[in-house]
Design a protein around this motif. Structure first.
Motif, PDB file in Angstrom:
ATOM      1  N   VAL A 120      15.355  -3.502  -0.001  1.00 38.50           N
ATOM      2  CA  VAL A 120      14.311  -3.747   0.719  1.00 38.50           C
ATOM      3  C   VAL A 120      13.928  -3.484   2.060  1.00 38.50           C
ATOM      4  O   VAL A 120      14.644  -3.713   2.732  1.00 38.50           O
ATOM      5  CB  VAL A 120      13.567  -5.813   0.939  1.00 38.50           C
ATOM      6  CG1 VAL A 120      13.527  -5.797  -0.478  1.00 38.50           C
ATOM      7  CG2 VAL A 120      14.961  -6.234   1.093  1.00 38.50           C
ATOM      8  N   ALA A 121      12.645  -2.661   2.846  1.00 44.02           N
ATOM      9  CA  ALA A 121      12.573  -2.568   3.392  1.00 44.02           C
ATOM     10  C   ALA A 121      10.954  -2.723   3.711  1.00 44.02           C
ATOM     11  O   ALA A 121      10.120  -3.446   2.850  1.00 44.02           O
ATOM     12  CB  ALA A 121      13.100  -1.260   3.979  1.00 44.02           C
ATOM     13  N   TRP A 122      10.952  -2.022   5.632  1.00 46.73           N
ATOM     14  CA  TRP A 122       9.400  -2.118   5.616  1.00 46.73           C
ATOM     15  C   TRP A 122       8.743  -1.080   4.903  1.00 46.73           C
ATOM     16  O   TRP A 122       7.198  -1.366   4.750  1.00 46.73           O
ATOM     17  CB  TRP A 122       8.807  -3.043   7.239  1.00 46.73           C
ATOM     18  CG  TRP A 122       8.889  -3.925   6.875  1.00 46.73           C
ATOM     19  CD1 TRP A 122      10.649  -4.726   7.878  1.00 46.73           C
ATOM     20  CD2 TRP A 122       8.288  -5.117   6.813  1.00 46.73           C
ATOM     21  NE1 TRP A 122      10.239  -6.291   8.321  1.00 46.73           N
ATOM     22  CE2 TRP A 122       8.501  -6.856   7.647  1.00 46.73           C
ATOM     23  CE3 TRP A 122       6.913  -5.561   6.904  1.00 46.73           C
ATOM     24  CZ2 TRP A 122       8.716  -7.491   7.026  1.00 46.73           C
ATOM     25  CZ3 TRP A 122       6.553  -6.268   6.148  1.00 46.73           C
ATOM     26  CH2 TRP A 122       7.282  -7.501   6.821  1.00 46.73           C
ATOM     27  N   THR A 123       8.904   0.146   5.111  1.00 48.05           N
ATOM     28  CA  THR A 123       8.649   1.609   4.983  1.00 48.05           C
ATOM     29  C   THR A 123       9.429   1.958   4.050  1.00 48.05           C
ATOM     30  O   THR A 123      10.639   1.895   4.376  1.00 48.05           O
ATOM     31  CB  THR A 123       8.039   2.101   6.191  1.00 48.05           C
ATOM     32  OG1 THR A 123       8.728   2.554   6.607  1.00 48.05           O
ATOM     33  CG2 THR A 123       7.079   1.088   6.476  1.00 48.05           C
ATOM     34  N   PHE A 124       9.284   2.735   3.056  1.00 49.09           N
ATOM     35  CA  PHE A 124       9.825   3.799   1.964  1.00 49.09           C
ATOM     36  C   PHE A 124       9.427   5.413   2.590  1.00 49.09           C
ATOM     37  O   PHE A 124       7.587   4.889   1.973  1.00 49.09           O
ATOM     38  CB  PHE A 124      10.251   3.342   0.178  1.00 49.09           C
ATOM     39  CG  PHE A 124      10.745   2.136   0.334  1.00 49.09           C
ATOM     40  CD1 PHE A 124      12.650   2.184   0.247  1.00 49.09           C
ATOM     41  CD2 PHE A 124      10.387   0.809   0.243  1.00 49.09           C
ATOM     42  CE1 PHE A 124      12.956   1.072  -0.165  1.00 49.09           C
ATOM     43  CE2 PHE A 124      10.764   0.098  -0.117  1.00 49.09           C
ATOM     44  CZ  PHE A 124      12.739  -0.041  -0.045  1.00 49.09           C
ATOM     45  N   ASN A 169       0.836  -0.939  -0.320  1.00 49.58           N
ATOM     46  CA  ASN A 169      -0.055  -0.411  -0.400  1.00 49.58           C
ATOM     47  C   ASN A 169       0.590   1.061  -0.324  1.00 49.58           C
ATOM     48  O   ASN A 169       2.418   0.831   0.463  1.00 49.58           O
ATOM     49  CB  ASN A 169      -1.418  -0.049   1.169  1.00 49.58           C
ATOM     50  CG  ASN A 169      -0.054  -0.030   2.719  1.00 49.58           C
ATOM     51  OD1 ASN A 169       0.230   1.020   2.786  1.00 49.58           O
ATOM     52  ND2 ASN A 169      -0.590  -1.165   3.006  1.00 49.58           N
ATOM     53  N   PHE A 170       0.206   2.258  -0.658  1.00 48.49           N
ATOM     54  CA  PHE A 170       0.743   3.466  -0.179  1.00 48.49           C
ATOM     55  C   PHE A 170       0.194   4.620   0.065  1.00 48.49           C
ATOM     56  O   PHE A 170      -1.411   4.551  -0.465  1.00 48.49           O
ATOM     57  CB  PHE A 170       2.014   3.079  -1.262  1.00 48.49           C
ATOM     58  CG  PHE A 170       0.768   3.931  -3.071  1.00 48.49           C
ATOM     59  CD1 PHE A 170       0.558   5.806  -3.569  1.00 48.49           C
ATOM     60  CD2 PHE A 170       0.071   3.785  -3.488  1.00 48.49           C
ATOM     61  CE1 PHE A 170      -0.150   5.791  -3.741  1.00 48.49           C
ATOM     62  CE2 PHE A 170      -0.802   3.861  -4.793  1.00 48.49           C
ATOM     63  CZ  PHE A 170      -0.842   5.404  -4.635  1.00 48.49           C
ATOM     64  N   ASN A 171       0.636   6.205  -0.159  1.00 51.27           N
ATOM     65  CA  ASN A 171      -0.247   7.237  -0.371  1.00 51.27           C
ATOM     66  C   ASN A 171       1.279   8.065  -0.875  1.00 51.27           C
ATOM     67  O   ASN A 171       2.295   7.853  -0.053  1.00 51.27           O
ATOM     68  CB  ASN A 171      -0.493   7.647   1.185  1.00 51.27           C
ATOM     69  CG  ASN A 171       0.388   7.339   2.181  1.00 51.27           C
ATOM     70  OD1 ASN A 171       0.930   6.528   3.190  1.00 51.27           O
ATOM     71  ND2 ASN A 171       0.262   9.103   2.544  1.00 51.27           N
ATOM     72  N   THR A 172       0.600   9.505  -0.696  1.00 50.83           N
ATOM     73  CA  THR A 172       1.190  10.333  -1.385  1.00 50.83           C
ATOM     74  C   THR A 172       1.266  11.737   0.033  1.00 50.83           C
ATOM     75  O   THR A 172      -0.444  12.233   0.223  1.00 50.83           O
ATOM     76  CB  THR A 172       0.954  10.243  -2.790  1.00 50.83           C
ATOM     77  OG1 THR A 172      -0.635  11.120  -2.784  1.00 50.83           O
ATOM     78  CG2 THR A 172       1.142   9.287  -3.787  1.00 50.83           C
ATOM     79  N   GLU A 173       2.437  12.913  -0.247  1.00 48.77           N
ATOM     80  CA  GLU A 173       1.778  14.262  -0.011  1.00 48.77           C
ATOM     81  C   GLU A 173       1.953  14.730  -1.105  1.00 48.77           C
ATOM     82  O   GLU A 173       2.606  14.940  -1.864  1.00 48.77           O
ATOM     83  CB  GLU A 173       3.507  13.823   1.172  1.00 48.77           C
ATOM     84  CG  GLU A 173       3.190  12.758   2.175  1.00 48.77           C
ATOM     85  CD  GLU A 173       4.942  13.430   2.652  1.00 48.77           C
ATOM     86  OE1 GLU A 173       5.241  14.162   2.687  1.00 48.77           O
ATOM     87  OE2 GLU A 173       4.702  11.810   3.422  1.00 48.77           O
ATOM     88  N   ALA A 214       6.018  13.704  -2.424  1.00 46.76           N
ATOM     89  CA  ALA A 214       6.389  12.706  -1.731  1.00 46.76           C
ATOM     90  C   ALA A 214       5.481  11.089  -1.599  1.00 46.76           C
ATOM     91  O   ALA A 214       4.648  11.301  -1.281  1.00 46.76           O
ATOM     92  CB  ALA A 214       6.688  12.861  -0.264  1.00 46.76           C
ATOM     93  N   ILE A 215       5.643   9.525  -1.774  1.00 48.40           N
ATOM     94  CA  ILE A 215       5.509   9.065  -1.800  1.00 48.40           C
ATOM     95  C   ILE A 215       5.986   8.151  -0.998  1.00 48.40           C
ATOM     96  O   ILE A 215       7.397   7.618  -0.647  1.00 48.40           O
ATOM     97  CB  ILE A 215       5.667   8.106  -2.948  1.00 48.40           C
ATOM     98  CG1 ILE A 215       5.327   8.812  -4.435  1.00 48.40           C
ATOM     99  CG2 ILE A 215       5.236   6.911  -3.285  1.00 48.40           C
ATOM    100  CD1 ILE A 215       5.620   8.177  -5.498  1.00 48.40           C
ATOM    101  N   ASN A 216       4.715   7.857   0.438  1.00 52.06           N
ATOM    102  CA  ASN A 216       5.411   6.872   0.906  1.00 52.06           C
ATOM    103  C   ASN A 216       4.602   4.935   0.557  1.00 52.06           C
ATOM    104  O   ASN A 216       3.384   5.004   0.457  1.00 52.06           O
ATOM    105  CB  ASN A 216       4.285   7.446   2.365  1.00 52.06           C
ATOM    106  CG  ASN A 216       5.008   8.711   2.971  1.00 52.06           C
ATOM    107  OD1 ASN A 216       6.070   8.959   3.560  1.00 52.06           O
ATOM    108  ND2 ASN A 216       3.749   9.684   3.238  1.00 52.06           N
ATOM    109  N   ALA A 217       5.879   4.377   0.955  1.00 51.21           N
ATOM    110  CA  ALA A 217       4.847   2.833   0.927  1.00 51.21           C
ATOM    111  C   ALA A 217       5.486   1.937   1.685  1.00 51.21           C
ATOM    112  O   ALA A 217       6.876   2.172   2.626  1.00 51.21           O
ATOM    113  CB  ALA A 217       6.241   2.208  -0.941  1.00 51.21           C
ATOM    114  N   ARG A 218       4.614   1.245   1.739  1.00 49.93           N
ATOM    115  CA  ARG A 218       4.901   0.001   2.886  1.00 49.93           C
ATOM    116  C   ARG A 218       4.683  -1.141   3.064  1.00 49.93           C
ATOM    117  O   ARG A 218       3.915  -1.357   1.802  1.00 49.93           O
ATOM    118  CB  ARG A 218       4.156   0.724   3.602  1.00 49.93           C
ATOM    119  CG  ARG A 218       4.268   1.862   4.651  1.00 49.93           C
ATOM    120  CD  ARG A 218       2.388   2.036   5.613  1.00 49.93           C
ATOM    121  NE  ARG A 218       1.390   2.900   4.560  1.00 49.93           N
ATOM    122  CZ  ARG A 218       1.347   4.067   3.764  1.00 49.93           C
ATOM    123  NH1 ARG A 218       2.017   4.722   4.010  1.00 49.93           N
ATOM    124  NH2 ARG A 218       0.513   4.064   2.913  1.00 49.93           N
TER     125      ARG A 218
END
Length: 653
Positions: free
Chosen positions: A311-315, A275-279, A288-292
């Motif tokens: 790889v990570a749990w959040t970007f 999932n993601f959301n934007t700023e 900005a884009i927040n990806a999880r």
């Protein structure tokens, strides 16, 4: 897109219902000159339904307070016993108080006066004076919902789109478009980038100011591309500006993947996540884009060279002028640099910065359990600053911890270490601990199996600072140097190791403790002090210069220069000294002086020569060309083949 919602949700049903209802009322109550009874009571428009009234060329204008609000026309109107009414050649214009006009037209329509159900057929067209145009073959209204199951096309300002079906809940102000929805925004400025959105279906919630796209959603905007199972757009209350974009399910986000001709955005950046959301910034652009990740970690791929796989749990990806300028990754981060010499970097938090000119990764800050691995090196620390352009990694730790680098088998620990994997250099400061050992066939800096450190075991070194050049196989230790292997020890202000111990050089207050003598019963070392020491592995010798003092208890040898010589087993065979030589034996209180001395350690013989060589002890003194000390027999011999022997020595034997 929000104006599409507004037109389809509000204006279109009002137009159709008001238009058809008004025609019906006008037809039944207004006395028009064209009204007449049908000839046969049945028409082809509704087979089996009997017509009760018919009118040709219907036209009417409605006003409120002297202002024209509606103009309606139809070429034919027929009323039936079933309470259905059919219309042909339909057109209607609504004049709003704000100056806008809406024109609706269709070849055929029908309206039920009891149920308020209506249908517009044969090609429905809606055009507004502010740039709205909607086309569809037919629309059905059941009194609450406006629906069809055929293609709908629209043009709203800069947006053009189409869908395969429509379902509008008038009371709920919710519009659902389905069967593959596509919308495209054309540029308003020469440098503006077009954008398209598409999905299997979309739902417009006017009250919540949101638009959702479901199933195989795709968004394209120049170099950006987004795919997801579900995407929701959030807008300001006046629907004029995007304030957020969220999505989930099999998300694939591509940035800088399709630059304009001649534009370099630093290569493709791609993120896979759950999932993601934007700023969104004040200008309505995505900042900005927040990806999880949810079930699995999120995944980012950055074009190179070298290509980076993270790889990570959040970007969090920050954007400026359509280019990525920062990427933050959090929780169990693993960054792989692919290529001929691959690298793995791990940390809890990673921030990658991008060069504003090239838009490529230029540096990174990594914190929390940092680990680094490549084919030749490993490193660990609490945090690291990674100069990607300069290929330098600075390792630092908190108090009580040490950074660690292992290179070709050598282990280095310190409070701070800066190393370059490609240049094969390392600089360490603060409580340095190094382990030097030759391992495998790879040539490396080492000090084991030398005359100074003879065992085939690691040599450990403490110092304040270290500079290591692995490519040149040179290591320089400075400040409070202490090197040891088992019991053999070297202390100095500075020590340099070259190659596999081919040469070890020490300077400044040099001290050694050597246990590698031929006597297996020895429990004390041969000690030395000097200003400088050079140990040459192939020459099987160690050279001392400047204020040399060698102690082999109970005797001491002093001179300006001296050298240890070793046998094939790296045991001390002899010691040679020259320039202002002094020999003293604490047990016998004998003292000797001369220009040169040779101490046969394995044979316990000392030869002092000079012009003259002298020896004194409580029994007297003696001088000659050479004086021989027989340590085993406790005897002294004077050899003067060409000069006279002088002295007052009284031999007791």
């Amino acid at each position: 897109m929000q104006r599409v919602v507004k037109i389809l949700k509000v204006v279109l049903p009002i137009l159709i219902v008001a238009f058809l209802g008004y025609i019906y009322l006008s037809f039944n109550h207004a006395k028009t000159p064209h009204r007449k009874e049908p000839a046969d009571g049945e028409t082809s428009a509704r087979p089996g339904d009997k017509s009760v009234a018919k009118s040709e060329k219907f036209h009417d204008v409605q006003t409120i307070g002297g202002r024209v609000v509606m103009e309606i026309a139809a070429t034919r109107v027929v009323a039936f016993e079933s309470r259905w009414n059919t219309l042909e050649g339909v057109s209607m214009t609504i004049y709003r108080a704000n100056g806008l006009t809406y024109q609706l037209s269709c070849p055929n329509a029908e309206f039920n006066s009891d149920t308020k159900e209506s249908n517009a057929k044969g090609g429905v067209k809606l055009v507004s004076s502010d740039g709205v145009e909607i086309h569809t073959a037919e629309i059905h209204f059941d009194g609450n919902r406006l629906t069809n199951d055929i293609p709908v096309q629209f043009r709203i300002d800069r947006w053009n789109g189409n869908a395969g079906a429509l379902d509008l809940d008038v009371a709920g102000e919710t519009l659902k478009l389905s069967k593959q929805v596509t919308a495209a925004m054309t540029p308003a400025q020469p440098n503006e980038v077009p954008m398209t959105l598409q999905g299997a279906e979309s739902i417009f919630h006017r009250r919540e100011n949101t638009v959702t796209f479901n199933n195989a959603v795709e968004m394209n905007r120049g170099p950006e591309h987004v795919k997801a199972d579900f995407v929701i757009g959030r807008f300001t209350q006046d629907h004029s500006r995007l304030i957020g974009l969220d999505g989930n399910g099999n998300v694939n986000i591509v940035m800088s993947g399709n630059p304009a001709p001649g534009e370099d955005l630093g290569g493709r950046k791609e993120i896979f996540c759950d999932n993601f959301n934007t700023e969104v910034g004040p200008d309505g652009q995505i900042a900005a884009i927040n990806a999880r990740g949810a079930a699995t970690q999120a995944h980012a791929i950055l074009d190179g060279p070298p290509k980076r796989d993270i790889v990570a749990w959040t970007f969090r990806v920050a954007l400026a002028n359509r280019a990525v300028h920062e990427l933050k990754a959090d929780t169990q981060v693993v960054m792989k640099e692919l290529g001929p010499a691959p690298r793995d970097v791990k940390a809890e938090h990673v921030t990658v910065n991008f060069n504003p000119a090239t838009h490529r990764a230029s540096s990174a800050y990594l914190e929390g359990g940092f680990h680094y691995t490549d084919p030749k090196n490993t490193a660990s620390a609490f945090r690291a600053n990674y100069d990607i352009d300069g290929d330098r990694i600075l390792l630092t730790t908190d108090p009580g911890w040490q950074a660690t680098v292992v290179s070709d088998g050598n282990v280095l620990k310190a409070k701070q270490i800066e190393f370059s994997p490609r240049a094969q250099t390392a600089r360490a400061t603060g409580s340095v601990i190094a382990e030097l050992a030759s391992k495998g066939k790879q040539p490396t800096v080492s000090a084991d199996a030398t005359n100074l450190f003879p065992a085939g075991k690691p040599v450990y070194v403490n110092s304040d600072e270290l500079m290591m050049r692995q490519a040149n196989r040179v290591a320089v230790f400075t400040g409070n140097v202490r090197a040891w292997q088992e019991s053999n020890t070297l202390l100095a202000n500075e020590m340099q190791v070259t190659g596999g111990g081919d040469q070890i050089t020490a300077k400044g207050n040099v001290r050694t403790l050597l246990y590698n003598t031929g006597d297996p019963k020895r429990t004390v070392p041969v000690k030395s002090t000097s200003d400088q020491m050079i140990a040459r592995k192939n020459d099987r010798r160690i050279d001392l210069t400047g204020n040399v003092s060698i102690v082999d208890t109970p005797r001491t040898l002093k001179s300006e220069k001296a050298a240890f010589f070793f046998d094939d087993n790296k045991k001390i065979q002899r010691i040679e000294a020259e320039n202002n030589v002094n020999v003293a034996d604490g047990t016998t209180q004998r003292k000797g002086t001369g220009d040169k001395a040779v101490y046969q350690v394995d044979k316990k013989m000392i030869y002092v020569s000079g012009s003259p060589a002298t020896m004194t002890d409580p029994s007297g003194s003696i001088a000659g060309q050479q004086i021989v000390f027989d340590l085993t027999r406790n005897r002294v011999q004077v050899v003067s083949p060409s000069e006279e022997t002088k002295g007052t020595y009284k031999h007791s034997g």
